[in-house]
Design a protein around this motif. Structure first.
Motif, PDB file in Angstrom:
ATOM      1  N   GLU A 191       1.195  -1.154   0.144  1.00 30.39           N
ATOM      2  CA  GLU A 191      -0.413  -0.025   0.189  1.00 30.39           C
ATOM      3  C   GLU A 191       0.635   1.086   0.128  1.00 30.39           C
ATOM      4  N   SER A 192       1.070   2.270  -0.800  1.00 30.28           N
ATOM      5  CA  SER A 192       1.533   3.967  -0.534  1.00 30.28           C
ATOM      6  C   SER A 192       0.984   4.832   0.519  1.00 30.28           C
ATOM      7  N   GLN A 193       1.708   4.733   0.955  1.00 29.63           N
ATOM      8  CA  GLN A 193       1.512   6.020   2.015  1.00 29.63           C
ATOM      9  C   GLN A 193       2.914   6.940   2.022  1.00 29.63           C
ATOM     10  N   GLY A 194       1.826   7.728   0.954  1.00 26.01           N
ATOM     11  CA  GLY A 194       3.489   9.089   0.035  1.00 26.01           C
ATOM     12  C   GLY A 194       4.297   8.205   0.111  1.00 26.01           C
ATOM     13  N   HIS A 195       5.355   8.885   0.535  1.00 24.73           N
ATOM     14  CA  HIS A 195       7.025   7.874  -0.333  1.00 24.73           C
ATOM     15  C   HIS A 195       7.471   7.337   0.489  1.00 24.73           C
ATOM     16  N   TYR A 196       6.215   6.350   1.031  1.00 25.60           N
ATOM     17  CA  TYR A 196       6.642   4.994   1.467  1.00 25.60           C
ATOM     18  C   TYR A 196       5.739   3.608   0.911  1.00 25.60           C
ATOM     19  N   ALA A 197       6.102   2.225   1.313  1.00 30.06           N
ATOM     20  CA  ALA A 197       5.359   1.479   0.783  1.00 30.06           C
ATOM     21  C   ALA A 197       4.906   1.032   2.069  1.00 30.06           C
ATOM     22  N   CYS A 198       4.214   0.381   2.480  1.00 33.27           N
ATOM     23  CA  CYS A 198       3.177  -0.740   3.474  1.00 33.27           C
ATOM     24  C   CYS A 198       3.453  -1.498   2.587  1.00 33.27           C
ATOM     25  N   TYR A 199       4.519  -2.749   3.311  1.00 36.51           N
ATOM     26  CA  TYR A 199       3.794  -4.637   2.937  1.00 36.51           C
ATOM     27  C   TYR A 199       3.363  -5.061   3.986  1.00 36.51           C
ATOM     28  N   ARG A 200       2.334  -5.833   3.451  1.00 35.16           N
ATOM     29  CA  ARG A 200       1.507  -6.341   3.952  1.00 35.16           C
ATOM     30  C   ARG A 200       2.150  -7.638   3.909  1.00 35.16           C
ATOM     31  N   THR A 201       2.168  -8.136   4.944  1.00 25.18           N
ATOM     32  CA  THR A 201       2.434  -9.888   4.904  1.00 25.18           C
ATOM     33  C   THR A 201       2.050 -10.864   5.547  1.00 25.18           C
ATOM     34  N   ALA A 202       1.967 -12.130   5.680  1.00 25.39           N
ATOM     35  CA  ALA A 202       1.972 -13.238   6.856  1.00 25.39           C
ATOM     36  C   ALA A 202       2.768 -12.857   7.818  1.00 25.39           C
ATOM     37  N   LYS A 203       3.755 -12.136   7.773  1.00 25.64           N
ATOM     38  CA  LYS A 203       4.976 -11.339   9.185  1.00 25.64           C
ATOM     39  C   LYS A 203       5.040 -10.584   9.822  1.00 25.64           C
ATOM     40  N   GLY A 204       3.353  -9.830   9.243  1.00 25.87           N
ATOM     41  CA  GLY A 204       2.976  -8.305   9.731  1.00 25.87           C
ATOM     42  C   GLY A 204       3.160  -7.144   9.015  1.00 25.87           C
ATOM     43  N   GLU A 205       3.797  -6.037   9.389  1.00 26.43           N
ATOM     44  CA  GLU A 205       3.651  -5.236   8.208  1.00 26.43           C
ATOM     45  C   GLU A 205       5.153  -4.466   7.966  1.00 26.43           C
ATOM     46  N   PHE A 206       5.497  -3.611   7.389  1.00 23.94           N
ATOM     47  CA  PHE A 206       6.783  -3.548   6.874  1.00 23.94           C
ATOM     48  C   PHE A 206       6.849  -2.322   5.752  1.00 23.94           C
ATOM     49  N   LEU A 207       7.349  -1.233   6.446  1.00 16.21           N
ATOM     50  CA  LEU A 207       6.955   0.026   5.879  1.00 16.21           C
ATOM     51  C   LEU A 207       8.656   0.258   5.605  1.00 16.21           C
ATOM     52  N   SER A 208       8.488   0.910   4.152  1.00 13.85           N
ATOM     53  CA  SER A 208      10.380   1.429   3.173  1.00 13.85           C
ATOM     54  C   SER A 208       9.857   2.663   2.818  1.00 13.85           C
ATOM     55  N   ARG A 209      11.014   3.393   2.716  1.00 15.51           N
ATOM     56  CA  ARG A 209      10.923   4.461   1.844  1.00 15.51           C
ATOM     57  C   ARG A 209      11.336   4.115   0.218  1.00 15.51           C
ATOM     58  N   ILE A 210      10.310   3.814  -0.606  1.00 17.60           N
ATOM     59  CA  ILE A 210       9.744   3.514  -1.671  1.00 17.60           C
ATOM     60  C   ILE A 210       8.457   3.700  -2.554  1.00 17.60           C
ATOM     61  N   THR A 211       8.122   4.104  -3.707  1.00 20.63           N
ATOM     62  CA  THR A 211       7.051   4.690  -3.722  1.00 20.63           C
ATOM     63  C   THR A 211       6.771   3.202  -4.901  1.00 20.63           C
ATOM     64  N   LEU A 212       5.706   3.404  -4.550  1.00 21.12           N
ATOM     65  CA  LEU A 212       4.824   1.575  -5.747  1.00 21.12           C
ATOM     66  C   LEU A 212       5.136   2.314  -7.108  1.00 21.12           C
ATOM     67  N   LYS A 213       5.413   3.339  -7.588  1.00 21.24           N
ATOM     68  CA  LYS A 213       5.875   3.761  -9.040  1.00 21.24           C
ATOM     69  C   LYS A 213       7.379   2.422  -9.081  1.00 21.24           C
ATOM     70  N   GLU A 214       7.833   2.971  -8.041  1.00 15.15           N
ATOM     71  CA  GLU A 214       9.486   2.477  -8.575  1.00 15.15           C
ATOM     72  C   GLU A 214       9.125   0.813  -8.599  1.00 15.15           C
ATOM     73  N   LEU A 215       8.421   0.191  -7.703  1.00 16.56           N
ATOM     74  CA  LEU A 215       8.160  -1.030  -7.011  1.00 16.56           C
ATOM     75  C   LEU A 215       7.367  -1.828  -8.393  1.00 16.56           C
ATOM     76  N   GLU A 216       6.675  -1.148  -9.018  1.00 14.88           N
ATOM     77  CA  GLU A 216       5.728  -1.609 -10.114  1.00 14.88           C
ATOM     78  C   GLU A 216       6.428  -2.170 -11.263  1.00 14.88           C
ATOM     79  N   ASP A 217       6.958  -2.223 -11.604  1.00 11.06           N
ATOM     80  CA  ASP A 217       8.326  -2.904 -12.838  1.00 11.06           C
ATOM     81  C   ASP A 217       8.494  -3.985 -12.116  1.00 11.06           C
ATOM     82  N   SER A 218       9.573  -4.092 -10.856  1.00 10.45           N
ATOM     83  CA  SER A 218       9.718  -4.951 -10.441  1.00 10.45           C
ATOM     84  C   SER A 218       9.403  -5.984  -9.844  1.00 10.45           C
TER      85      SER A 218
END
Length: 175
Positions: free
Chosen positions: A92-119
């Motif tokens: 989930e996008s949260q401004g300049h951060y991306a929140c990874y919702r996983t089986a282990k919990g949530e992890f916040l990383s400073r990256i945009t969804l646009k940057e993640l989309e291709d990879s």
């Protein structure tokens, strides 16, 4: 094989690796029962018909793809987190951060969804709207304009709905 028949070779392979996919191509149907001893995935009886053989190969390839556990490294504020791609429900996008919702919990990383989309697209992720990148393997269904992932409703934009539905049907047919 020289000095060794296929069944003996399969037995030796099994002692080294329990995950190897074994498929016999033979004209001796009587050995099919012994294949259960080495956990053979399938038997193909000669003469080999192309269509039947290609379906069995597709089954083997599907099994191999499921066995591969792909991980990514996610930089977080606390350091670096290794996440299995199959454990990520959505991002989930949260401004300049991306929140990874996983089986282990949530992890916040400073990256945009646009940057993640291709990879992440190569791993079965789909950009369903402005704020979400979803793992299609975790979509349980749809309700109105939302997709359901682990009981949560994720909005699917109108201009992405057709592509989303085509992908969803494809993933549901795979397994």
């Amino acid at each position: 094989m020289r000095f060794m028949d296929g069944m003996t070779a399969a037995e030796k392979i099994r002692t080294l690796d329990n995950e190897v996919i074994i498929m016999f191509i033979t004209n001796m149907i009587q050995y099919a029962v012994r294949g259960y001893e080495v956990d053979a995935m399938d038997y193909v009886v000669k003469p080999v018909e192309y269509f039947a053989f290609s379906q069995k190969l597709d089954k083997a390839i599907g099994r191999m793809k499921k066995a591969v556990q792909t991980s990514i490294s996610v930089p977080t504020e606390d350091g670096l987190q290794k996440l299995a791609v199959s454990d990520i429900y959505y991002i989930e996008s949260q401004g300049h951060y991306a929140c990874y919702r996983t089986a282990k919990g949530e992890f916040l990383s400073r990256i945009t969804l646009k940057e993640l989309e291709d990879s992440m697209g190569g791993y079965g992720f789909f950009r369903c709207g402005k704020g979400y990148l979803i793992n299609m393997k975790h979509v349980d269904g749809i309700s109105g304009n939302d997709c359901i992932i682990c009981g949560e409703r994720i909005p699917v934009s109108r201009n992405k709905k057709k592509e989303f539905m085509e992908l969803l049907i494809q993933y549901m047919n795979e397994g």
